[in-house]
Motif scaffolding. Structure first.
Motif, PDB file in Angstrom:
ATOM      1  N   LYS A 173      13.637   2.555  -4.443  1.00 52.89           N
ATOM      2  CA  LYS A 173      13.457   4.101  -6.051  1.00 52.89           C
ATOM      3  C   LYS A 173      13.866   3.673  -6.803  1.00 52.89           C
ATOM      4  O   LYS A 173      14.987   2.860  -6.769  1.00 52.89           O
ATOM      5  CB  LYS A 173      13.366   5.005  -5.654  1.00 52.89           C
ATOM      6  N   ALA A 218       3.816   8.663   3.761  1.00 52.55           N
ATOM      7  CA  ALA A 218       4.584   7.625   5.238  1.00 52.55           C
ATOM      8  C   ALA A 218       3.160   6.284   5.644  1.00 52.55           C
ATOM      9  O   ALA A 218       2.685   6.707   5.153  1.00 52.55           O
ATOM     10  CB  ALA A 218       4.840   8.430   6.596  1.00 52.55           C
ATOM     11  N   ASP A 231       8.419  -1.330   8.785  1.00 46.15           N
ATOM     12  CA  ASP A 231       9.687  -0.275   8.971  1.00 46.15           C
ATOM     13  C   ASP A 231      10.614   0.233   7.545  1.00 46.15           C
ATOM     14  O   ASP A 231      11.298  -0.143   7.272  1.00 46.15           O
ATOM     15  CB  ASP A 231      10.391  -0.192   9.969  1.00 46.15           C
ATOM     16  N   ARG A 258       1.460  -0.236   2.108  1.00 42.72           N
ATOM     17  CA  ARG A 258       2.728   0.001   2.407  1.00 42.72           C
ATOM     18  C   ARG A 258       3.239  -0.018   1.166  1.00 42.72           C
ATOM     19  O   ARG A 258       2.604  -0.528  -0.152  1.00 42.72           O
ATOM     20  CB  ARG A 258       3.374  -1.123   3.547  1.00 42.72           C
ATOM     21  N   THR A 270       6.721  -0.236  -1.433  1.00 41.36           N
ATOM     22  CA  THR A 270       7.488  -1.474  -1.245  1.00 41.36           C
ATOM     23  C   THR A 270       8.392  -0.730  -2.255  1.00 41.36           C
ATOM     24  O   THR A 270       9.899  -0.719  -2.366  1.00 41.36           O
ATOM     25  CB  THR A 270       6.981  -3.066  -1.667  1.00 41.36           C
ATOM     26  N   GLU A 325      12.607  -0.100   4.102  1.00 42.51           N
ATOM     27  CA  GLU A 325      12.431   1.496   3.429  1.00 42.51           C
ATOM     28  C   GLU A 325      11.912   1.092   2.050  1.00 42.51           C
ATOM     29  O   GLU A 325      12.662  -0.059   1.044  1.00 42.51           O
ATOM     30  CB  GLU A 325      13.403   2.058   2.937  1.00 42.51           C
ATOM     31  N   THR A 335       8.235  -8.591   2.813  1.00 37.27           N
ATOM     32  CA  THR A 335       7.506  -7.441   2.951  1.00 37.27           C
ATOM     33  C   THR A 335       7.391  -7.509   4.076  1.00 37.27           C
ATOM     34  O   THR A 335       6.784  -6.175   4.311  1.00 37.27           O
ATOM     35  CB  THR A 335       7.619  -7.091   1.669  1.00 37.27           C
TER      36      THR A 335
END
Length: 327
Positions: free
Chosen positions: A282, A5, A277, A173, A175, A279, A273
């Motif tokens: 993948k 996270a 929050d 973070r 992306t 997401e 980005t």
């Protein structure tokens, strides 16, 4: 293995990547390549160093070319912090992780903290860098591929999961990421601070080594112009991969090699980005559009060639999964 996270309140605040110091064998040869072909602007130079910036950048440099008896290696990767206090917080943080820290003198920078990540990649953090006059509207200076700014680093890591966990802990973070379906381990991940797709990315392989440093350009046509220029000025063999468009990041790309083998990506058309929050996206390792939405598949050299970091021990990855490689 799930990606960690995001840590939205890290111990110190890194704004963005800033610069890289590349070790080269011949300054005159490298100067010609980086100024006449790429189009970076010389901020200062000496018998041992050349400092370069791109057209939108007000900071003194984004690339340092250093004459060295270890050419084809990377001396350090640099990052800018939000304020001076973040430097002291960073020192405390990296010491708590068992990483070495020292304060170093760097020309044209204020206080600079030298440390390394969990894999041994040498990192430096600073807040103040000498400011230069804006040149983005001095169109007579534009040449080569017309680079606007440094965009990101991509590094080989022998354990991408560990690298992602380490950088995530101090505020980077994720992306987008590629997961090996069989082992459920990360094969690659893209991480940011500045609100683009990435400031730092990690690719599975023998590491740590630098895979590439990337520069943002205005349009895909700039990349076509660069290809024409390189093919008629003796640099056609320095073209490694592209042009094409990545599935990951959506970027239009070209990969080239400098005279000492450092890989450079020319890059445009990724996306914003900023939302904390957002997401991560993948990708499956076997999806052929992951690395190349369209265009020729990446050659074997793109998965195997990288430049080592001074002082960092290189280790083989134990993740044997492989993506699609061109014949």
């Amino acid at each position: 293995m799930p990606i960690p996270a995001p840590n939205l309140y890290p111990d110190f605040n890194t704004i963005r990547l800033s610069h890289v110091c590349l070790n080269v064998s011949d300054l005159a040869t490298s100067r010609k390549f980086y100024t006449d072909i790429l189009g970076l602007q010389v901020s200062d130079e000496s018998d041992s160093h050349i400092y370069l910036r791109a057209m939108e950048e007000r900071g003194h440099h984004c690339v340092i070319l250093q004459k060295s008896d270890q050419p084809g290696t990377v001396e350090v990767m640099g990052f800018k912090t939000f304020d001076e206090d973040d430097l002291d917080k960073a020192e405390t943080y990296f010491r708590s992780k068992g990483r070495p820290t020292s304060w170093v003198e760097r020309p044209y920078q204020g206080r600079t903290l030298l440390t390394s990540d969990n894999m041994g990649i040498p990192l430096e953090f600073y807040h103040k860098m000498d400011r230069l006059e804006p040149i983005h509207q001095k169109y007579a200076l534009y040449r080569g591929v017309k680079p606007l700014r440094i965009d990101h680093f991509n590094c080989f890591s022998s354990n991408v999961d560990d690298s992602v966990a380490f950088y995530s802990d101090f505020g980077f973070r994720v992306t987008e990421y590629t997961e090996d379906d069989e082992s459920k381990r990360l094969w690659a991940a893209w991480m940011h601070r500045k609100g683009g797709v990435h400031d730092m990315a990690f690719t599975n392989g023998k590491g740590p080594r630098m895979h590439h440093v990337a520069f943002w350009v205005p349009t895909p046509l700039n990349i076509i112009d660069l290809l024409d220029l390189m093919s008629t000025t003796g640099y056609v063999d320095n073209i490694e991969r592209g042009p094409g468009r990545h599935g990951i990041s959506n970027a239009f790309f070209l990969y080239i090699l400098d005279p000492d083998g450092h890989r450079i990506e020319i890059y445009c058309s990724d996306y914003q980005t900023v939302d904390p929050d957002l997401e991560p996206i993948k990708w499956d390792l076997k999806d052929p559009q992951r690395q190349t939405l369209w265009g020729a598949a990446a050659p074997r050299s793109w998965f195997e060639h990288g430049t080592e970091f001074v002082g960092a021990e290189v280790k083989d990855s134990d993740l044997a999964a492989t993506p699609i490689i061109a014949p």
